[in-house]
Design an enzyme around this catalytic site. Structure first.
Site, PDB file in Angstrom:
ATOM      1  N   ASP A 172      -5.842  28.152 -35.273  1.00  0.00           N
ATOM      2  CA  ASP A 172      -7.195  28.822 -34.414  1.00  0.00           C
ATOM      3  C   ASP A 172      -6.766  29.945 -33.898  1.00  0.00           C
ATOM      4  O   ASP A 172      -5.580  30.915 -33.963  1.00  0.00           O
ATOM      5  CB  ASP A 172      -7.974  28.019 -33.626  1.00  0.00           C
ATOM      6  N   ASP A 190       2.925  31.124 -32.491  1.00  0.00           N
ATOM      7  CA  ASP A 190       1.776  32.419 -32.527  1.00  0.00           C
ATOM      8  C   ASP A 190       2.494  33.015 -33.859  1.00  0.00           C
ATOM      9  O   ASP A 190       3.211  33.699 -33.656  1.00  0.00           O
ATOM     10  CB  ASP A 190       2.134  33.122 -31.290  1.00  0.00           C
ATOM     11  N   ASP A 194       3.915  36.587 -33.769  1.00  0.00           N
ATOM     12  CA  ASP A 194       5.259  36.117 -34.591  1.00  0.00           C
ATOM     13  C   ASP A 194       6.305  35.730 -33.351  1.00  0.00           C
ATOM     14  O   ASP A 194       7.362  36.459 -33.088  1.00  0.00           O
ATOM     15  CB  ASP A 194       5.878  37.162 -35.181  1.00  0.00           C
ATOM     16  N   HIS A 205     -11.970  30.364 -28.577  1.00  0.00           N
ATOM     17  CA  HIS A 205     -12.307  29.270 -29.648  1.00  0.00           C
ATOM     18  C   HIS A 205     -11.423  28.076 -29.921  1.00  0.00           C
ATOM     19  O   HIS A 205     -11.746  26.900 -29.951  1.00  0.00           O
ATOM     20  CB  HIS A 205     -12.728  30.114 -31.127  1.00  0.00           C
ATOM     21  N   ASN A 219      -9.113  11.694 -15.623  1.00  0.00           N
ATOM     22  CA  ASN A 219      -8.289  12.290 -14.719  1.00  0.00           C
ATOM     23  C   ASN A 219      -9.408  12.874 -13.824  1.00  0.00           C
ATOM     24  O   ASN A 219      -9.072  13.856 -12.804  1.00  0.00           O
ATOM     25  CB  ASN A 219      -7.752  13.515 -15.587  1.00  0.00           C
ATOM     26  N   TYR A 309     -12.085  23.091 -50.751  1.00  0.00           N
ATOM     27  CA  TYR A 309     -10.847  22.595 -51.659  1.00  0.00           C
ATOM     28  C   TYR A 309     -10.883  21.119 -51.649  1.00  0.00           C
ATOM     29  O   TYR A 309     -11.224  20.378 -50.734  1.00  0.00           O
ATOM     30  CB  TYR A 309      -9.481  23.284 -50.919  1.00  0.00           C
ATOM     31  N   SER A 358     -17.544  24.752 -36.303  1.00  0.00           N
ATOM     32  CA  SER A 358     -16.361  24.691 -35.807  1.00  0.00           C
ATOM     33  C   SER A 358     -16.208  23.812 -34.570  1.00  0.00           C
ATOM     34  O   SER A 358     -15.012  23.174 -34.341  1.00  0.00           O
ATOM     35  CB  SER A 358     -15.980  25.975 -34.896  1.00  0.00           C
TER      36      SER A 358
END
Length: 504
Positions: A172, A190, A194, A205, A219, A309, A358
């Site tokens: 994400d 990342d 990179d 998001h 907690n 898919y 999402s």
């Protein structure tokens, strides 16, 4: 091992997840690690992957370069991504290009290589449709605001499993180390910058999605994730605007497999199919990973990838009334539904409510983590996670499967119980006094008991009764007859129990 290493072009790369040169990116050059559960694989996912192996040559290898580069204008920046097999791992060679002419030339170049299995031309695109800017901020961190957890029966599910021993990869915008989420976060990667570390989220998001899966329970802050004992592998593949490349998403999926994540959440999507994305999904499912994806928020029947898919669990969104959200896409890609309207979760700096498929997808990813966790703790071996979710889902709308909710809204506890995680070994006993047969279970429960009698060589049913809440039931019987009591198989008993007795 680090998934990123610099190398001079032409030198052999070290074993790693990603190798970068001046213009080429090679992803996935390590063999996959075992999933955290080790002995548990998603049998349904593995079976689906067999139908279309990522190692087959895709039609894009023989397509006209002009067709593949048709959407690239003269001054557009794009990527040409070629797939090859490196020691059983999908590997992408990525070259940045400018303009259609250069894109066509590079496509023709990679198509001519014998090792090329697929090729695609990519432009950066927005792959999520909700962001922190769209969210309604809230200062209410209490359980009562987390209606999705209540609707899914989270507390009942936690009596069976809470996700311990499982890792869920969130591919994400990254996942920020908020106090309610930090204890569950692994380091990650990342792919936008990179570098090591997926704990940077400039959009919000990904952090919201991660909190739905595994925000810390008990907690005294915030709410909780549905699988609060699971670990989160944060994989940043989208930038601050929610934009990115399919090749980065695909690289993130392969990285997650190679890091041992058992569940991969993809709260993102687009309407264009991509052979390299499909190859990454096939790689994940063929290695027994559970892949979950949002079906999209267009309120239309348009196919969204990767949800469409084979082997991917496509998720639509429901509201507080168990109705399908107006924005939720529909069609053949929808397998199950989950809460996706006004969902409270973590964001950088606090909490927010967001809506979208999402938000629905991570509830299903968390449910998958619970099933896998329960399978390990109960020694159930390989499980079919998708089948467990579908067969126990709460039917919505018209009876049976439909294009809006698929098999229905997920029911995590029943999915675990349906896989045998709630089974209790029964050891019933029976006593016969005069003409009264009393059957006692070894636990207090209401359970069906069938009384049969022997007629010749055949057992025929006499009656069926339910035990009282204390697990006891009695039958009237006749002298000179052979009887048998049978406790049928259920998700609680797991196997048939029977015993015969002769009344003299």
């Amino acid at each position: 091992m680090s998934p990123s290493r610099k190398r001079a072009r032409g030198a052999m790369p070290m074993a790693a997840g990603v190798v970068v040169s001046a213009s080429f990116l090679v992803c996935g050059s390590v063999m996959p690690a075992l999933a955290d559960d080790e002995v548990v694989v998603d049998r349904g996912a593995a079976s689906a992957a067999e139908a279309g192996s990522w190692q087959s040559v895709d039609d894009s290898v023989s397509a006209a370069p002009s067709d593949l580069a048709a959407k690239v204008d003269a001054n557009d920046r794009a990527r040409v991504v070629a797939l090859r097999d490196e020691d059983g791992v999908p590997t992408f060679d990525v070259k940045n290009v400018k303009g259609r002419a250069q894109a066509e030339a590079v496509v023709a170049e990679v198509q001519a290589k014998d090792e090329t299995l697929a090729v695609a031309v990519e432009e950066k695109k927005k792959l999520i449709s909700s962001s922190a800017a769209d969210a309604t901020a809230t200062n209410d961190p209490y359980w009562g605001s987390a209606w999705g957890l209540t609707r899914l029966g989270a507390e009942g599910a936690w009596q069976v499993a809470s996700g311990a021993g499982q890792t869920v990869a969130i591919v994400d915008t990254g996942s920020a180390a908020e106090p309610d989420l930090a204890p569950q976060l692994l380091t990650g990667w990342d792919f936008v910058a990179d570098r090591e570390g997926g704990q940077s989220d400039q959009n919000g998001h990904g952090t919201h999605v991660a909190g739905i899966v595994a925000a810390t329970a008990g907690n005294a802050i915030g709410a909780s994730g549905l699988a609060p004992a699971a670990k989160i592998l944060p994989v940043r593949a989208l930038d601050s605007a929610g934009q990115g490349y399919w090749s980065d998403i695909a690289s993130g999926i392969i990285y997650a497999v190679n890091q041992g994540a058992g569940v991969i959440n993809l709260s993102l999507g687009g309407h264009a199919d991509d052979p390299n994305l499909k190859a990454a999904v096939d790689y994940a499912t063929s290695n027994g990973r559970t892949v979950v994806a949002a079906v999209g928020n267009d309120g239309s029947g348009a196919l969204t990838y990767p949800a469409a898919y084979p082997g991917v669990i496509g998720v639509s969104a429901t509201n507080q009334s168990d109705g399908i959200a107006s924005f939720s896409n529909f069609g053949s890609a929808v397998d199950v539904a989950a809460p996706g309207v006004g969902i409270l979760s973590t964001v950088p700096g606090g909490y927010a409510s967001m809506s979208g498929t999402s938000m629905a997808a991570p509830f299903v990813s968390a449910s998958a983590a619970l099933i896998r966790s329960a399978a390990v703790s109960h020694g159930l071996g390989a499980v079919n996670v998708e089948a467990a979710l579908k067969s126990t889902a709460i039917d919505l709308g018209a009876p049976g499967r439909d294009v809006y909710s698929g098999s229905g809204r997920v029911n995590p506890r029943d999915a675990m119980c349906g896989s045998g995680a709630c089974a209790v070994g029964l050891n019933p006993t029976a006593t016969l006094k005069k003409q009264k047969l009393t059957v006692r279970l070894n636990r207090a429960a209401v359970q069906q008991v069938v009384l049969q009698k022997k007629v010749g060589k055949v057992w025929k049913r006499v009656t069926v009764k339910l035990t009282a809440t204390n697990g006891v039931v009695s039958f009237k019987v006749k002298r000179g007859t052979s009887y048998r009591y049978v406790i049928p198989t259920t998700t609680d008993t797991l196997m048939v129990k029977s015993k015969s007795i002769r009344v003299r």
